[in-house]
Every structure is written in structure tokens, then in C-alpha cells.
Design a protein around this motif. Structure first.
Motif, PDB file in Angstrom:
ATOM      1  N   SER A  12      37.783  42.105  51.274  1.00 56.95           N
ATOM      2  CA  SER A  12      38.072  43.380  50.630  1.00 56.95           C
ATOM      3  C   SER A  12      37.784  43.232  49.142  1.00 56.95           C
ATOM      4  CB  SER A  12      39.523  43.810  50.863  1.00 56.95           C
ATOM      5  OG  SER A  12      40.420  42.904  50.278  1.00 56.95           O
ATOM      6  N   ILE A  13      37.177  44.268  48.578  1.00 54.98           N
ATOM      7  CA  ILE A  13      36.792  44.273  47.168  1.00 54.98           C
ATOM      8  C   ILE A  13      37.447  45.476  46.506  1.00 54.98           C
ATOM      9  CG2 ILE A  13      34.879  44.361  45.530  1.00 54.98           C
ATOM     10  CD1 ILE A  13      33.067  43.406  47.876  1.00 54.98           C
ATOM     11  N   ASN A  14      38.182  45.228  45.446  1.00 56.57           N
ATOM     12  CA  ASN A  14      38.801  46.311  44.684  1.00 56.57           C
ATOM     13  C   ASN A  14      38.187  46.310  43.289  1.00 56.57           C
ATOM     14  OD1 ASN A  14      40.994  46.961  46.702  1.00 56.57           O
ATOM     15  ND2 ASN A  14      41.403  44.809  46.315  1.00 56.57           N
ATOM     16  N   ALA A  15      37.924  47.488  42.757  1.00 51.59           N
ATOM     17  CA  ALA A  15      37.269  47.539  41.454  1.00 51.59           C
ATOM     18  C   ALA A  15      37.718  48.757  40.676  1.00 51.59           C
ATOM     19  CB  ALA A  15      35.752  47.553  41.624  1.00 51.59           C
ATOM     20  N   LYS A  38      44.484  30.786  35.002  1.00 51.29           N
ATOM     21  CA  LYS A  38      45.705  30.623  35.798  1.00 51.29           C
ATOM     22  C   LYS A  38      46.940  30.990  34.980  1.00 51.29           C
ATOM     23  CE  LYS A  38      48.099  27.223  38.693  1.00 51.29           C
ATOM     24  NZ  LYS A  38      48.082  25.832  39.190  1.00 51.29           N
ATOM     25  N   ALA A  39      46.916  30.672  33.703  1.00 49.61           N
ATOM     26  CA  ALA A  39      48.089  30.920  32.868  1.00 49.61           C
ATOM     27  C   ALA A  39      48.187  32.359  32.384  1.00 49.61           C
ATOM     28  CB  ALA A  39      48.063  29.978  31.666  1.00 49.61           C
ATOM     29  N   ALA A  40      47.064  33.094  32.412  1.00 52.18           N
ATOM     30  CA  ALA A  40      47.031  34.408  31.785  1.00 52.18           C
ATOM     31  C   ALA A  40      47.955  35.406  32.461  1.00 52.18           C
ATOM     32  CB  ALA A  40      45.604  34.944  31.767  1.00 52.18           C
ATOM     33  N   GLY A  41      47.864  35.517  33.802  1.00 50.20           N
ATOM     34  CA  GLY A  41      48.743  36.425  34.519  1.00 50.20           C
ATOM     35  C   GLY A  41      48.335  37.876  34.473  1.00 50.20           C
ATOM     36  N   ARG A  42      47.387  38.232  33.618  1.00 52.00           N
ATOM     37  CA  ARG A  42      46.896  39.606  33.548  1.00 52.00           C
ATOM     38  C   ARG A  42      45.505  39.585  32.932  1.00 52.00           C
ATOM     39  NH1 ARG A  42      50.878  42.918  29.826  1.00 52.00           N
ATOM     40  NH2 ARG A  42      52.392  41.922  31.240  1.00 52.00           N
ATOM     41  N   ILE A  43      44.784  40.673  33.152  1.00 50.98           N
ATOM     42  CA  ILE A  43      43.437  40.785  32.598  1.00 50.98           C
ATOM     43  C   ILE A  43      43.121  42.257  32.412  1.00 50.98           C
ATOM     44  CG2 ILE A  43      42.359  40.732  34.907  1.00 50.98           C
ATOM     45  CD1 ILE A  43      40.019  39.212  33.642  1.00 50.98           C
ATOM     46  N   GLU A  44      42.518  42.580  31.283  1.00 52.14           N
ATOM     47  CA  GLU A  44      42.185  43.986  31.013  1.00 52.14           C
ATOM     48  C   GLU A  44      40.672  44.185  31.062  1.00 52.14           C
ATOM     49  OE1 GLU A  44      40.724  45.216  28.116  1.00 52.14           O
ATOM     50  OE2 GLU A  44      40.728  43.471  26.812  1.00 52.14           O
ATOM     51  N   LEU A  97      39.864  36.462  42.818  1.00 54.72           N
ATOM     52  CA  LEU A  97      38.665  36.259  42.021  1.00 54.72           C
ATOM     53  C   LEU A  97      38.383  37.548  41.260  1.00 54.72           C
ATOM     54  CD1 LEU A  97      36.468  34.740  44.883  1.00 54.72           C
ATOM     55  CD2 LEU A  97      38.176  33.568  43.457  1.00 54.72           C
ATOM     56  N   VAL A  98      38.119  37.452  39.981  1.00 54.50           N
ATOM     57  CA  VAL A  98      37.896  38.646  39.168  1.00 54.50           C
ATOM     58  C   VAL A  98      36.649  38.484  38.322  1.00 54.50           C
ATOM     59  CG1 VAL A  98      38.863  40.238  37.462  1.00 54.50           C
ATOM     60  CG2 VAL A  98      40.393  39.020  39.036  1.00 54.50           C
ATOM     61  N   PHE A 130      39.300  55.596  30.678  1.00 59.26           N
ATOM     62  CA  PHE A 130      38.709  54.849  29.564  1.00 59.26           C
ATOM     63  C   PHE A 130      37.196  54.916  29.757  1.00 59.26           C
ATOM     64  CE2 PHE A 130      39.977  51.972  32.947  1.00 59.26           C
ATOM     65  CZ  PHE A 130      38.880  51.157  33.168  1.00 59.26           C
ATOM     66  N   ARG A 131      36.460  54.929  28.670  1.00 60.33           N
ATOM     67  CA  ARG A 131      35.030  55.241  28.771  1.00 60.33           C
ATOM     68  C   ARG A 131      34.233  54.160  29.489  1.00 60.33           C
ATOM     69  NH1 ARG A 131      30.989  58.423  27.399  1.00 60.33           N
ATOM     70  NH2 ARG A 131      28.956  57.493  26.944  1.00 60.33           N
ATOM     71  N   GLN A 132      34.425  52.905  29.120  1.00 62.83           N
ATOM     72  CA  GLN A 132      33.616  51.846  29.716  1.00 62.83           C
ATOM     73  C   GLN A 132      34.421  50.567  29.839  1.00 62.83           C
ATOM     74  OE1 GLN A 132      31.219  52.304  25.957  1.00 62.83           O
ATOM     75  NE2 GLN A 132      30.586  50.206  26.506  1.00 62.83           N
ATOM     76  N   GLY A 133      33.942  49.703  30.714  1.00 63.85           N
ATOM     77  CA  GLY A 133      34.647  48.479  31.061  1.00 63.85           C
ATOM     78  C   GLY A 133      34.850  48.436  32.559  1.00 63.85           C
ATOM     79  N   MET A 134      34.907  47.234  33.123  1.00 63.53           N
ATOM     80  CA  MET A 134      34.994  47.112  34.578  1.00 63.53           C
ATOM     81  C   MET A 134      35.648  45.803  34.990  1.00 63.53           C
ATOM     82  SD  MET A 134      31.890  47.357  37.372  1.00 63.53           S
ATOM     83  CE  MET A 134      31.953  49.160  37.342  1.00 63.53           C
ATOM     84  N   LEU A 135      36.451  45.878  36.038  1.00 63.74           N
ATOM     85  CA  LEU A 135      36.993  44.716  36.730  1.00 63.74           C
ATOM     86  C   LEU A 135      36.657  44.838  38.205  1.00 63.74           C
ATOM     87  CD1 LEU A 135      40.584  44.522  35.175  1.00 63.74           C
ATOM     88  CD2 LEU A 135      38.617  43.102  34.563  1.00 63.74           C
ATOM     89  N   VAL A 136      36.135  43.770  38.786  1.00 66.57           N
ATOM     90  CA  VAL A 136      35.867  43.696  40.225  1.00 66.57           C
ATOM     91  C   VAL A 136      36.665  42.519  40.762  1.00 66.57           C
ATOM     92  CG1 VAL A 136      34.123  43.416  42.018  1.00 66.57           C
ATOM     93  CG2 VAL A 136      33.542  44.612  39.889  1.00 66.57           C
ATOM     94  N   SER A 137      37.553  42.772  41.718  1.00 70.29           N
ATOM     95  CA  SER A 137      38.440  41.700  42.190  1.00 70.29           C
ATOM     96  C   SER A 137      38.359  41.539  43.705  1.00 70.29           C
ATOM     97  CB  SER A 137      39.887  41.971  41.767  1.00 70.29           C
ATOM     98  OG  SER A 137      40.369  43.166  42.327  1.00 70.29           O
TER      99      SER A 137
END
Length: 327
Positions: free
Chosen positions: A164-167, A271-277, A302-303, A224-231
Motif C-alpha cells: 500500500s502506498i500513501n502520498a 529513526k530519531a526524527a519521529g515526524r517529517i514535513e 519508507l518515505v 499547500f502549494r507544493q511539496g510531496m511525501l510518498v510513504s
């Protein structure tokens, strides 16, 4: 479709047509978001001459064909059917036909086209450089393939594994209507879409992600205008060999190395971050790969982070253009 780079239609691209030394480029469909982004980047670089067309003649086949005859390379920023017609129009020029970089979905898994993701495999940048017909990847597909292909090639992730892919993407990737809705305040703050599970990026994700089973892909758009995360979430204890998250991270490092615009974030940091924007790579052509894991080590996410207008569209097109023209 085997998932390997397609063979090139013309293995001997023509020499530069311009007597002044700079290659000539015609952007067919320059008025759209991707076309405008490409034009801005090319103007800033100053490495090519961009051939302009009278706005009143943008759909005039004879006027476009005349510019194609002058161009060393054309970039297609058109709807799929129009892109196919443009390829035929260019081909009608015979030996004087320009090289083609298509930013639409039309040719991404078509025979005879090279997939324009230079970091995808060792040697892919050279394939792009030598190709006469290159398909620019989709934004979501770029992130998904970057995560999937190395693991399938390494034998850690079976090709038929349920994925499964979430984005989430900025609204600029949704075209003029979506952009207008968000910028006028009429759109929701966040929404899922493509819930018929037949998104147009799925064929290239399956083909170049080396999957034999189509994944479930759920895209979304935020205010938000631009930017992307694929997980991509994974139960590591369900994979053959029960690899650790650090093993997956090592595969990414070995696969990409110091390879172009793709960077693998150090595992300890991710691993330590816990979040990602999503906005950190805006206005760049970079893509970052992160591996996150739970303390027990039996689950991972995986992101891939990128700019949907950068490595996901216009930036990738300019990267491919520079390879194809040697500038």
C-alpha cells in the motif's frame, strides 16, 4: 512491460541544429504549470534557446510543426491524447525530427521510450542521454519507484507482495482547476482522492517498481502549494528473511550511492526524527529517502520526500533535457 528501461526509438540522435552553438528547445504546452516551471528553469540556466510560439497559434498544427523543425528537442506538456498527436507531428519531419521529452502520462510505459528517472538504476542516466524519446516520470511514481525498485531488485521485497502506498501532495500538482479552487479558498484543507484505486500513475509504479501485483495507492492533497511525501508501510516480520529496517536502509545506500539528485537520509537521523514535513525540498530537484522503524523493529515506514514541481515534474524534465542535450 518488463520493468526494465525501454529500448530507444532512435539510437542516433541528430546533431545540434543551431549554428550558434546553443541547442534549441520548443515547449509544446508552455502555458500549463509544468511548462511554465520548465521555461522558468531554462531561462535561469541560459543553456538553451527556447523557441516561443504566438499564443494565438498554440493549437495550430502547422505553426507547431514549423517550430519542431527548428528545434533540437521538444518538451510536451500536454494532455495524453494531444501528446500522442504531437509525437506523430514531430515524426512527420522524418530525418529532421527533434528529440522528444514527454511530460504527460502517454508514453511512460510505452515500447521504445526511455523512462526519465536517471537515478533509477546504474546506467539509466546514460540511457536517457542517448535516447531520442524520453518519458518524464509522474511525481507520485518517482517517489514510489525510488522506494520499491531497490528492494525488489535486492530480493528483500517479493514482486507480488501486497503493497500500500500513501502520498500527500501540494495542490499545484492538480492542474488549473484545483489550483484555482485552493487559491480562492473554495477547496478543503485536506482530501483523499483517486479512491477508485485506478490512479494514472499506477502503471508506471507497477512496471518500474518491478511489481507483479498492483499496489493499493491512495493519494491526497493538502492546502499547500507544493511539496510531496510518498510513504510505504511494511511489516518486516512478514517479509522473507525478516529483514531489519537497517537492512533496508543499507540497500538504499548501496543502490543510490552518491547518485545524482537522490539522497538517502542517515538511518539514525530518520529513526530519531519521529515526524517529517512535506515542504523541505521545495524549489529543488532533490529527492530524499527515509527509513523509519518502531522500537521493536518489526515494522517500518519508507518515505520519499520531493517537490512535486521539482523532481516530480519541471525539475526532472530539465535534468533529463540537460542529459539529452549534453548541456
Amino acid at each position: 512491460m518488463s520493468g526494465q528501461p525501454a529500448g530507444d526509438i532512435n539510437a542516433n540522435p541528430a546533431a545540434i541544429k543551431s549554428s550558434g552553438g546553443k541547442p534549441r528547445v520548443f515547449i509544446d504546452g508552455e502555458a500549463g504549470t509544468t511548462g511554465l516551471g520548465i521555461r522558468t528553469r531554462l531561462d535561469e540556466l541560459g543553456l538553451v534557446d527556447v523557441l516561443g510560439i504566438d499564443p494565438a497559434l498554440r493549437k495550430d498544427a502547422d505553426a507547431r510543426r514549423a517550430l519542431m523543425a527548428e528545434a533540437d528537442l521538444i518538451i510536451l506538456c500536454l494532455p495524453d491524447d494531444a501528446a500522442r498527436e504531437a509525437v506523430q507531428l514531430a515524426a512527420s519531419l522524418g530525418e529532421n525530427a527533434p528529440r522528444v521529452l514527454d511530460a504527460s502520462t502517454a508514453h511512460r510505459v510505452a515500447d521504445g521510450w526511455t523512462y526519465g528517472f536517471p537515478e533509477m538504476d546504474e546506467g539509466q542516466a546514460e540511457r536517457v542521454a542517448g535516447a531520442s524519446h524520453v518519458a518524464n516520470p509522474g511525481c507520485y511514481a518517482t517517489g514510489a519507484i525510488a522506494l520499491l525498485r531497490p528492494l525488489v531488485k535486492a530480493g528483500v521485497l517479493p514482486a507480488d507482495f501486497p503493497i500500500s502506498i500513501n502520498a500527500a501532495s501540494g495542490y499545484s500538482g492538480g492542474g488549473k482547476a484545483m489550483i484555482a479552487d485552493y487559491e480562492s479558498g473554495e477547496a478543503p484543507a485536506f482530501e483523499l482522492y483517486g479512491l477508485g484505486l485506478t490512479h494514472k500513475h499506477l502503471p508506471e509504479i507497477e512496471a518500474y517498481g518491478l511489481l507483479s501485483r498492483q499496489p493499493i495507492f491512495v493519494p491526497s492533497v493538502g492546502n499547500f502549494r507544493q511539496g510531496m511525501l510518498v510513504s510505504i508501510p511494511l511489516f518486516l516480520d512478514a517479509l522473507p528473511g525478516k529483514p531489519a529496517a537497517a537492512d533496508l536502509h543499507g540497500i538504499f545506500v548501496r543502490h543510490y550511492g552518491d547518485n545524482g539528485e537522490v539522497a538517502v537520509v542517515p538511518f539514525a537521523d530518520s529513526k530519531a526524527a519521529g515526524r517529517i514535513e512535506a515542504l523541505a525540498l521545495n524549489d529543488t530537484n532533490r529527492l530524499e529517502i527515509n527509513v523509519f522503524a518502531n522500537p521493536a523493529g518489526d515494522r517500518a515506514v519508507l518515505v520519499a520526500r520531493l517537490d512535486n514541481l521539482g523532481k516530480g515534474a519541471s525539475g526532472a524534465a530539465v535534468q533529463n533535457l540537460r542529459l539529452m542535450l549534453g548541456v
